[in-house]
Design a protein around this motif. Structure first.
Motif, PDB file in Angstrom:
ATOM      1  N   LEU A 108       0.853  -1.178   0.000  1.00  0.00           N
ATOM      2  CA  LEU A 108       0.000   0.000   0.000  1.00  0.00           C
ATOM      3  C   LEU A 108       0.890   1.229   0.000  1.00  0.00           C
ATOM      4  CD1 LEU A 108      -0.094   1.511   3.009  1.00  0.00           C
ATOM      5  CD2 LEU A 108      -1.549  -0.413   3.550  1.00  0.00           C
ATOM      6  N   THR A 109       0.355   2.296  -0.544  1.00  0.00           N
ATOM      7  CA  THR A 109       1.045   3.579  -0.530  1.00  0.00           C
ATOM      8  C   THR A 109       0.224   4.520   0.327  1.00  0.00           C
ATOM      9  OG1 THR A 109       1.897   3.205  -2.751  1.00  0.00           O
ATOM     10  CG2 THR A 109       1.952   5.468  -1.927  1.00  0.00           C
ATOM     11  N   LEU A 110       0.811   4.968   1.424  1.00  0.00           N
ATOM     12  CA  LEU A 110       0.158   5.908   2.324  1.00  0.00           C
ATOM     13  C   LEU A 110       0.679   7.301   2.000  1.00  0.00           C
ATOM     14  CD1 LEU A 110      -0.850   5.726   5.880  1.00  0.00           C
ATOM     15  CD2 LEU A 110       0.821   7.481   5.340  1.00  0.00           C
ATOM     16  N   ARG A 111      -0.243   8.220   1.778  1.00  0.00           N
ATOM     17  CA  ARG A 111       0.113   9.615   1.497  1.00  0.00           C
ATOM     18  C   ARG A 111      -0.304  10.461   2.686  1.00  0.00           C
ATOM     19  NH1 ARG A 111       3.403  12.379  -1.900  1.00  0.00           N
ATOM     20  NH2 ARG A 111       2.615  14.451  -2.339  1.00  0.00           N
ATOM     21  N   GLY A 112       0.657  11.105   3.339  1.00  0.00           N
ATOM     22  CA  GLY A 112       0.392  12.032   4.427  1.00  0.00           C
ATOM     23  C   GLY A 112       0.566  13.450   3.919  1.00  0.00           C
ATOM     24  N   TYR A 113      -0.385  14.319   4.244  1.00  0.00           N
ATOM     25  CA  TYR A 113      -0.344  15.683   3.705  1.00  0.00           C
ATOM     26  C   TYR A 113      -1.114  16.645   4.605  1.00  0.00           C
ATOM     27  CZ  TYR A 113      -4.978  14.340   2.031  1.00  0.00           C
ATOM     28  OH  TYR A 113      -6.280  13.911   1.967  1.00  0.00           O
ATOM     29  N   ILE A 114      -0.892  17.930   4.374  1.00  0.00           N
ATOM     30  CA  ILE A 114      -1.641  18.973   5.063  1.00  0.00           C
ATOM     31  C   ILE A 114      -2.366  19.776   3.994  1.00  0.00           C
ATOM     32  CG2 ILE A 114      -1.501  21.065   6.463  1.00  0.00           C
ATOM     33  CD1 ILE A 114       0.964  19.855   7.813  1.00  0.00           C
ATOM     34  N   GLY A 115      -3.681  19.757   4.027  1.00  0.00           N
ATOM     35  CA  GLY A 115      -4.476  20.535   3.081  1.00  0.00           C
ATOM     36  C   GLY A 115      -4.597  19.912   1.711  1.00  0.00           C
ATOM     37  N   VAL A 116      -3.526  19.956   0.925  1.00  0.00           N
ATOM     38  CA  VAL A 116      -3.544  19.466  -0.449  1.00  0.00           C
ATOM     39  C   VAL A 116      -2.595  18.276  -0.566  1.00  0.00           C
ATOM     40  CG1 VAL A 116      -3.131  20.096  -2.864  1.00  0.00           C
ATOM     41  CG2 VAL A 116      -3.981  21.811  -1.264  1.00  0.00           C
TER      42      VAL A 116
END
Length: 149
Positions: free
Chosen positions: A128-136
């Motif tokens: 799996l690919t987990l994407r962590g981000y703030i806002g966009v």
């Protein structure tokens, strides 16, 4: 009649593949996106609201690195909580008809920051690919996790 049988076989195969792809539950090896080495073992489970939660069940030792024991500088309810056993991934919801999961939160216990999270499960269900981000999402970082069970 032959077309109907083929359609039913195809539909059955798609439903079973879709059912497998929707299952994030299990044990995952978290890979550091900067070093490529393993960081932790995460156990993902589904809660009563059909949301996915990931807990650190093992911190992977790395050469030259002394593991941090608690979540220092983290906001409540994570303040000074032990990293081992911590729910680092919460609220993740499956996007119907896809291998995607959205609307989650992930905490980086080493930095004390909470990010929005989304996940894309590989078609074979092993990565799996987990994407962590703030806002966009474009302003975030991604990690690969590898299924261990």
């Amino acid at each position: 009649m032959k077309t109907l049988k083929l359609s039913l076989i195809f539909a059955g195969a798609m439903m079973s593949a879709s059912a497998f792809a929707q299952d994030l539950t299990g044990t995952w090896l978290q890979i550091d996106d900067k070093t490529g080495s393993s960081k932790a073992v995460i156990e993902i489970r589904k809660d009563s609201k059909d949301q996915f939660i990931g807990k650190i069940v093992k911190v992977t030792p790395r050469p030259g690195y002394t593991p941090q024991k608690s979540c220092n500088g983290c906001p409540a309810p994570y303040t000074n909580q032990p990293i081992l056993g911590m729910d680092v991934l919460t609220g993740l919801k499956h996007v119907e008809g896809t291998n995607n999961y959205e609307k989650g939160k992930v905490i980086d216990p080493l930095a004390g920051k909470i990010y929005d999270a989304k996940v894309r499960l590989a078609a074979n269900g092993k990565r799996l690919t987990l994407r962590g981000y703030i806002g966009v999402s474009a302003l975030g970082r991604s990690q690969t996790w590898i299924r261990q069970d």
